[in-house]
Enzyme design. Structure first.
Site, PDB file in Angstrom:
ATOM      1  N   TYR A   1      12.156  64.041  47.037  1.00 30.34           N
ATOM      2  CA  TYR A   1      10.819  63.458  47.134  1.00 30.34           C
ATOM      3  C   TYR A   1      10.707  62.605  48.395  1.00 30.34           C
ATOM      4  O   TYR A   1       9.727  62.693  49.141  1.00 30.34           O
ATOM      5  CB  TYR A   1      10.560  62.628  45.883  1.00 30.34           C
ATOM      6  CG  TYR A   1       9.228  61.923  45.836  1.00 30.34           C
ATOM      7  CD1 TYR A   1       8.061  62.630  45.540  1.00 30.34           C
ATOM      8  CD2 TYR A   1       9.135  60.551  46.056  1.00 30.34           C
ATOM      9  CE1 TYR A   1       6.838  61.979  45.479  1.00 30.34           C
ATOM     10  CE2 TYR A   1       7.919  59.896  45.998  1.00 30.34           C
ATOM     11  CZ  TYR A   1       6.772  60.610  45.704  1.00 30.34           C
ATOM     12  OH  TYR A   1       5.563  59.963  45.642  1.00 30.34           O
TER      13      TYR A   1
ATOM     14  N   ALA B   1      12.408  62.853  51.141  1.00 28.14           N
ATOM     15  CA  ALA B   1      12.416  63.719  52.321  1.00 28.14           C
ATOM     16  C   ALA B   1      11.025  64.260  52.611  1.00 28.14           C
ATOM     17  O   ALA B   1      10.572  64.273  53.762  1.00 28.14           O
ATOM     18  CB  ALA B   1      13.406  64.867  52.111  1.00 28.14           C
TER      19      ALA B   1
ATOM     20  N   SER C   1       3.920  57.504  49.824  1.00 27.12           N
ATOM     21  CA  SER C   1       4.608  56.633  48.881  1.00 27.12           C
ATOM     22  C   SER C   1       5.445  55.617  49.644  1.00 27.12           C
ATOM     23  O   SER C   1       5.787  55.817  50.817  1.00 27.12           O
ATOM     24  CB  SER C   1       5.518  57.477  47.979  1.00 27.12           C
ATOM     25  OG  SER C   1       6.446  56.684  47.275  1.00 27.12           O
TER      26      SER C   1
END
Length: 291
Positions: A183, A185, A170
């Site tokens: 998320y 991390a 992402s």
């Protein structure tokens, strides 16, 4: 500031033009008969990736938690032209289950050419970090450690086929985003591990590949439900996203940015103008809807 904005615009235009005019073409026939395992494939991007590979005549195995949905996806894969379609229900919160899925795929498919890691989990909500550790641990466990466990279990089969690993990452794995600390991390961990693994393959003169897909806001049911009223941006098509992911995997590209124009310029400028990039991205959040 005007000069910086002009530079930003010029870079966006230049890299976008380069991206479109230098795109390689893919031969769908090269995928016929290949063996593909796709995790998190009962819905969303994973489901659409399964359909893309099915259309090209691959052997498919799909996995997720919902057995009935997996059966439906496998049946649709057969209708679309898959050479075969298998499914196995699994919970990636259990590393033993992750290892079993990889072994089951190798056994049923007779080997493995593509390992597509797409599943996501963890209990973290989209909001301010309030000190809870459980969401952090859960996110790291499911969104990172289970990816590594699947890779470890499938590595021998992929070495034999000189295959490909495809990792769904992402923009939050390149630029720290607020309200998604757990998320972020897990995605930063993925980026580090698989970038390192790619370099190891290269140093061994292996034809194995690692493709990291750096994705933005995609119109999956889960994403829209979670952040749809919290960000002022349009979601990109999951079908188009899946096509680009499969193309990048088949061409053994190291990275994919989708939507390209919505991610790549910010990643390029992050180290040069971090304050400007943060300010632009922060403007997309609807703070009154975030707790």
């Amino acid at each position: 500031m005007a000069g910086v904005k002009l530079l930003l615009l010029s870079l966006c235009v230049g890299y976008t033009a380069y991206h479109f005019y230098s795109s390689e073409s893919m031969n769908p026939e090269s995928v016929r008969g290949k063996r593909v395992l796709i995790t998190g494939s009962s819905t969303g991007i994973g489901e659409q990736i399964a359909y893309e590979f099915a259309r090209m005549g691959a052997h498919i195995m799909v996995t997720a938690r919902r057995l009935q949905r997996l059966q439906e996806v496998a049946n649709e894969c057969l209708k679309l032209g898959a050479a075969s379609a298998h499914y196995v229900a699994s919970d990636m919160g259990n590393l033993t289950s992750a290892q079993y899925v990889a072994q089951e795929a190798v056994n049923k498919l007779g080997g493995l050419d593509y390992l597509v890691l797409n599943h996501i989990g963890g209990s973290a909500s989209f909001g301010f970090f309030k000190g809870e550790m459980d969401p952090v641990v859960g996110s790291i466990y499911i969104n990172f450690l289970s990816y590594v466990q699947l890779t470890s279990a499938a590595l021998k089969a992929l070495q034999e086929s000189q295959g490909s690993i495809v990792v769904m990452s992402s923009m939050s794995g390149r630029i720290g985003a607020p309200f998604t600390t757990s998320y972020c991390a897990s995605k930063f961990a993925l980026e580090g591990f698989y970038s390192s693994l790619r370099r190891e393959f290269a140093l061994q003169n292996s034809n194995m590949s690692v493709t990291v897909a750096v994705l933005g806001y995609i119109d999956t049911e889960n994403a829209v439900k979670k952040v749809g009223n919290k960000v002022s941006m349009s979601a990109s098509s999951k079908e188009d996203c899946a096509r680009e992911v499969v193309k990048a995997a088949v061409l053994k590209q190291p990275e994919l940015f989708y939507p390209y124009w919505g991610i790549k310029p910010f990643v390029l400028l992050r180290d040069w103008f971090p304050g400007l990039v943060a300010k632009i991205l922060d403007n997309f959040y609807i703070l009154e809807n975030i707790q």
